[in-house]
Enzyme design. Structure first.
Site, PDB file in Angstrom:
ATOM      1  N   SER A 331       0.814  -1.245   0.215  1.00  0.00           N
ATOM      2  CA  SER A 331      -0.048   0.107   0.006  1.00  0.00           C
ATOM      3  C   SER A 331       0.800   1.412  -0.092  1.00  0.00           C
ATOM      4  CB  SER A 331      -0.938  -0.078   1.343  1.00  0.00           C
ATOM      5  OG  SER A 331      -2.029   0.717   0.986  1.00  0.00           O
ATOM      6  N   ASP A 395      -8.163  -4.900  -6.190  1.00  0.00           N
ATOM      7  CA  ASP A 395      -7.618  -3.969  -5.248  1.00  0.00           C
ATOM      8  C   ASP A 395      -7.885  -2.579  -5.593  1.00  0.00           C
ATOM      9  OD1 ASP A 395      -6.123  -2.534  -3.404  1.00  0.00           O
ATOM     10  OD2 ASP A 395      -4.384  -3.725  -3.422  1.00  0.00           O
ATOM     11  N   HIS A 488      -7.912  -5.253  -0.852  1.00  0.00           N
ATOM     12  CA  HIS A 488      -6.718  -4.537  -0.721  1.00  0.00           C
ATOM     13  C   HIS A 488      -5.646  -5.141   0.631  1.00  0.00           C
ATOM     14  CE1 HIS A 488      -3.571  -1.431  -0.354  1.00  0.00           C
ATOM     15  NE2 HIS A 488      -3.935  -1.113   0.690  1.00  0.00           N
TER      16      HIS A 488
END
Length: 502
Positions: A331, A395, A488
């Protein structure tokens, strides 16, 4: 050409655009969305020259509007998210500190995988090799390297003591240090990173892992949706929020980006830089060179992630002559992982760049424009690819900030895309690159249903270590309405790397 604020630097050398979503009211947002009014837009936008606001920003009005609205919503939800995060952390820590029955509940709540899988062979090869041989093994075993990087990216979300315990007692590696680094825009130590070596002496591998977006941190999510950029001649445009998290600038004094990101060869091109550098002699003079006295507090230089990691790397290479290093993150951590070598290139840190073995990111958002990609491809992907972006299915975060035919944010590097069945494809860009689209809505929600059903059976099909906790399943239930958020989660990336098939 307008001058950059308070710097004396010409705008053509110093261009930026800052989106400030809270400067105007709801009525200003509506007027900007309906008419594209430059006057309304100027309330939300600050730039180095009027041409940016009147031209380029006007062309991207709808994308900027999405950024403004999303960040205002995230800001509104900030306190509830923070309180929820405190509650979850307290509950999980309470359970983890109590054994027996409470320990069983704790294991059901979260993904507790911490041991390495394929990377066990990698560690063994490195430990048994003579200096220099381990690097060859790393390059040959891509799956083992990805497993190590993914688990390190996942581990970066934990506190320093947990990281130390896992690295030393589970992975049998050498824990170097864990840093809480200063983000001058957020005015807090919100950037975390840790370093490890494969062994204490004569190490062949050093790994740097940046922490990613905290699930309940509104500031982290707001950064992912930010449109603001800073442009460096020749290099291209970079995401301003990620630069701030790395510790190389602050939008409240936009000139700070220039001082941190100028090339060494031009360090003395501006009188302000030369004056400050001459007054900062000492052990940290290199770090403080070119820093404006008024604009940047000492904490930003002494405690920023970039400078801290860079100097520690130099020290480690003095101890481990044959070592090379990998940078990784999930991320937001993935964005910082690729920005780190970008700034090294800009600072002409040739020795460090020669020792870069690879950059592996997971669920990483976009960090710059197409020009940046072309520039960096020539520096880190030749003669062999060193930068790999791993993307799982739907995602949302790798699709941020948005990109279209005229939009500036573009991915680069090799994309390793895993679909919902963990089948890997090597490509330049993940499918459905902007996530939102009518044609993709039905497939996204059908896949979310499939992922929820599969999560309930993973432990039976693939073994107990793949059994998902209640918290993960809860996120998948939420994912029925917003599939990109559930996709995610790091559990999807661990499963992709370990169960993935080419």
């Amino acid at each position: 050409m307008a001058m950059a604020r308070g710097t004396g630097i010409q705008g053509e050398d110093f261009r930026y655009l800052i989106v400030r979503p809270y400067k105007g009211g709801i009525w200003d947002v509506l007027k900007y969305s309906l008419r594209g009014d430059i006057e309304c837009g100027s309330k939300f936008l600050e730039s180095s020259d009027q041409g940016v606001v009147g031209g380029e920003a006007a062309d991207h009005r709808w994308i900027i509007l999405v950024s403004i609205v999303a960040r205002r919503i995230i800001h509104f939800l900030g306190k509830p998210m923070e309180l929820t995060g405190y509650g979850v952390d307290f509950f999980l820590n309470l359970l983890s500190q109590n054994g027996s029955l409470f320990g069983l509940f704790y294991n059901l709540l979260r993904d507790e995988r911490m041991d390495l899988s394929q990377a066990k062979n990698l560690v063994g090869d490195l430990h048994n090799s003579t200096p220099g041989e381990g690097i060859k093994n790393v390059e040959l075993d891509d799956r083992a390297t990805m497993d190590l990087c993914m688990m390190a990216s996942k581990l970066a979300y934990e506190n320093a003591e947990v990281v130390r315990n896992v690295v030393v007692h589970h992975w049998k590696m050498h824990f170097v240090d864990f840093y809480d680094c200063w983000d001058d825009y957020q005015k807090k130590k919100s950037t975390q990173v840790f370093l490890l070596c494969d062994k204490p002496k004569d190490a062949t591998l050093i790994l740097i892992s940046f922490r990613g977006t905290e699930p309940f941190d509104a500031d982290d999510w707001s950064t992912d949706f930010d449109y603001s950029w800073y442009e460096i001649p020749i290099l291209g445009k970079l995401h301003m929020g990620f630069l701030e998290a790395l510790g190389v600038g602050n939008r409240e004094d936009a000139a700070s980006f220039h001082y941190h990101l100028q090339k060494r060869s031009t360090k003395h091109s501006y009188p302000e830089a030369a004056e400050v550098e001459s007054s900062n002699e000492g052990p940290h003079s290199e770090r403080s060179a070119g820093i404006d006295k008024k604009g940047i507090p000492p904490e930003m230089v002494e405690m920023s992630a970039y400078y801290m990691v860079r100097e520690k790397l130099k020290t480690l290479f003095e101890e481990h002559k044959n070592a090379k290093y990998i940078v990784t993150g999930h991320s937001l951590g993935g964005a910082l992982a690729i920005l780190f070598p970008i700034v090294l290139v800009l600072h002409e840190e040739t020795n460090l760049l020669q020792k870069l073995l690879g950059v592996y990111t997971f669920g990483q958002p976009r960090v710059g424009n197409k020009q940046l990609g072309r520039f960096m491809e020539a520096h880190i992907n030749h003669p062999v690819p060193k930068y790999f972006r791993v993307v799982y299915c739907n995602d949302l975060v790798p699709r941020l900030p948005y990109d279209d035919k005229t939009f500036l944010y573009k991915h680069f590097g090799v994309c390793l895309y895993y679909n919902s069945c963990y089948i890997e494809q090597k490509m330049d860009e993940e499918p459905n690159k902007n996530y939102f689209g009518i044609t993709h809505m039905i497939p996204e929600h059908l896949i979310a249903i499939w992922e929820l059903i599969r999560s309930l059976t993973m432990g039976y099909i693939h073994g107990p270590e793949y059994k998902e906790g209640w918290f993960s399943i809860f996120l998948r239930v939420l994912g029925l309405s917003m599939p990109g958020i559930a996709a995610h989660c790091s559990v999807n990336y661990v499963n992709s790397v370990r169960l993935g098939k080419s």
